[in-house]
Scaffold this motif. Structure first.
Motif, PDB file in Angstrom:
ATOM      1  N   ALA A  35       0.829  -1.205   0.000  1.00  0.00           N
ATOM      2  CA  ALA A  35       0.000   0.000   0.000  1.00  0.00           C
ATOM      3  C   ALA A  35       0.863   1.254   0.000  1.00  0.00           C
ATOM      4  N   ALA A  36       1.949   1.232   0.757  1.00  0.00           N
ATOM      5  CA  ALA A  36       2.850   2.377   0.795  1.00  0.00           C
ATOM      6  C   ALA A  36       3.478   2.615  -0.572  1.00  0.00           C
ATOM      7  N   GLU A  38       2.204   1.752  -3.501  1.00  0.00           N
ATOM      8  CA  GLU A  38       1.180   2.230  -4.438  1.00  0.00           C
ATOM      9  C   GLU A  38       0.905   3.717  -4.230  1.00  0.00           C
ATOM     10  N   THR A  39       0.838   4.152  -2.985  1.00  0.00           N
ATOM     11  CA  THR A  39       0.654   5.581  -2.697  1.00  0.00           C
ATOM     12  C   THR A  39       1.816   6.392  -3.257  1.00  0.00           C
ATOM     13  N   MET A  40       3.006   5.876  -3.075  1.00  0.00           N
ATOM     14  CA  MET A  40       4.201   6.553  -3.570  1.00  0.00           C
ATOM     15  C   MET A  40       4.165   6.674  -5.092  1.00  0.00           C
ATOM     16  N   ARG A  41       3.764   5.619  -5.777  1.00  0.00           N
ATOM     17  CA  ARG A  41       3.683   5.638  -7.228  1.00  0.00           C
ATOM     18  C   ARG A  41       2.691   6.690  -7.716  1.00  0.00           C
ATOM     19  N   ARG A  42       1.551   6.779  -7.053  1.00  0.00           N
ATOM     20  CA  ARG A  42       0.551   7.781  -7.457  1.00  0.00           C
ATOM     21  C   ARG A  42       1.106   9.190  -7.303  1.00  0.00           C
ATOM     22  N   GLU A  43       1.796   9.439  -6.200  1.00  0.00           N
ATOM     23  CA  GLU A  43       2.362  10.771  -5.972  1.00  0.00           C
ATOM     24  C   GLU A  43       3.447  11.095  -6.991  1.00  0.00           C
ATOM     25  N   GLN A 188      12.449   5.941  -0.276  1.00  0.00           N
ATOM     26  CA  GLN A 188      11.468   5.405  -1.212  1.00  0.00           C
ATOM     27  C   GLN A 188      11.951   4.107  -1.850  1.00  0.00           C
TER      28      GLN A 188
END
Length: 243
Positions: A35-36, A38-43, A188
């Motif tokens: 989940a972390a 995926e959030t990073m990828r979106r940002e 990251q």
């Protein structure tokens, strides 16, 4: 004071004379790495141009050579130009399915010989043959699993179709990547690797994670710097805008 304690004390005194490029501190392990990540990828989907420019600056600072291509179709042309400039005749690559493109047909028309690793050919004889091909090649072509902007570092994971020798044995290493590989910080990178190894279906089969920051460098006791003793003399990064 013992000799060992005196030696370590001298190191501490010398290290304390200059500050590092940035403050370092341990990063907590995310409770849910996937989940972390995926959030990073979106940002990062919104910030990758800034990360790319930072990577270019840092990569060139460590003597890397940066190239930019609109699509993967332009990559064989860049490889052919590098081969001509260096008088190279042989190239070795990761499996085209892993790379996302097959440069061999275009390069063959230029009179170049391309040897590619293949997923599924992981027996001892195939591994030995690829090492021999890599040792004979002047240029090695890989992808980059992660690209770290803050230090200009390429992160490569070994595994099926992606042998370590491809980037280590030829004099020139060329890594091809797109926007989805860019990361801003070492923290990251840690999150991405945690997510990768937490998922058995995505975990790589190889034993190595290579952090490559510029060409291979080594120095003797007189601090005479030499390139290429333990790896390539040149490292090129090819950024593909539309991979």
């Amino acid at each position: 004071m013992t000799a060992r304690a005196e030696f370590l004390d001298r190191i501490r005194r010398e290290v304390s004379k200059t500050r590092g490029l940035f403050e370092a501190a341990p990063a907590p392990r995310p409770a849910d790495p996937a989940a972390a990540a995926e959030t990073m990828r979106r940002e990062l989907a919104e910030r990758w141009p800034e990360a790319l420019e930072r990577f270019r600056q840092e990569f060139e600072r460590v003597a890397g050579v940066f190239h930019r291509a609109a699509t993967v179709d332009a990559v064989p042309g860049i490889l052919a130009a590098l081969a001509r400039e260096r008088g190279a005749r042989r190239l070795v690559t990761w499996d085209p399915a892993v790379l996302g493109f097959d440069a061999a047909p275009a390069l063959a028309r230029e009179g170049l010989v391309v040897a590619a690793a293949r997923v599924g050919r992981d027996d001892a004889a195939s591994r030995e043959q690829h090492r021999a091909d890599a040792a004979a090649a002047q240029i090695g072509v890989t992808g980059a699993d992660l690209v770290l902007a803050e230090t200009g570092t390429l992160v490569l994971l070994s595994g099926a179709g992606r042998p370590r020798s491809t980037s280590l044995l030829p004099d020139t290493h060329v890594a091809v990547f797109g926007p989805d590989r860019l990361l801003e910080s070492l923290e990251q990178v840690g999150v991405m690797l945690e997510a990768l190894h937490a998922d058995p279906e995505r975990s790589m089969s190889g034993a190595m994670i290579n952090f490559i920051t510029g060409p291979s460098r080594t120095a003797d006791i007189e601090l005479t710097l030499t390139r290429g003793v333990h790896g390539p003399k040149e490292v090129h990064a090819v950024f593909v805008e539309a991979p």
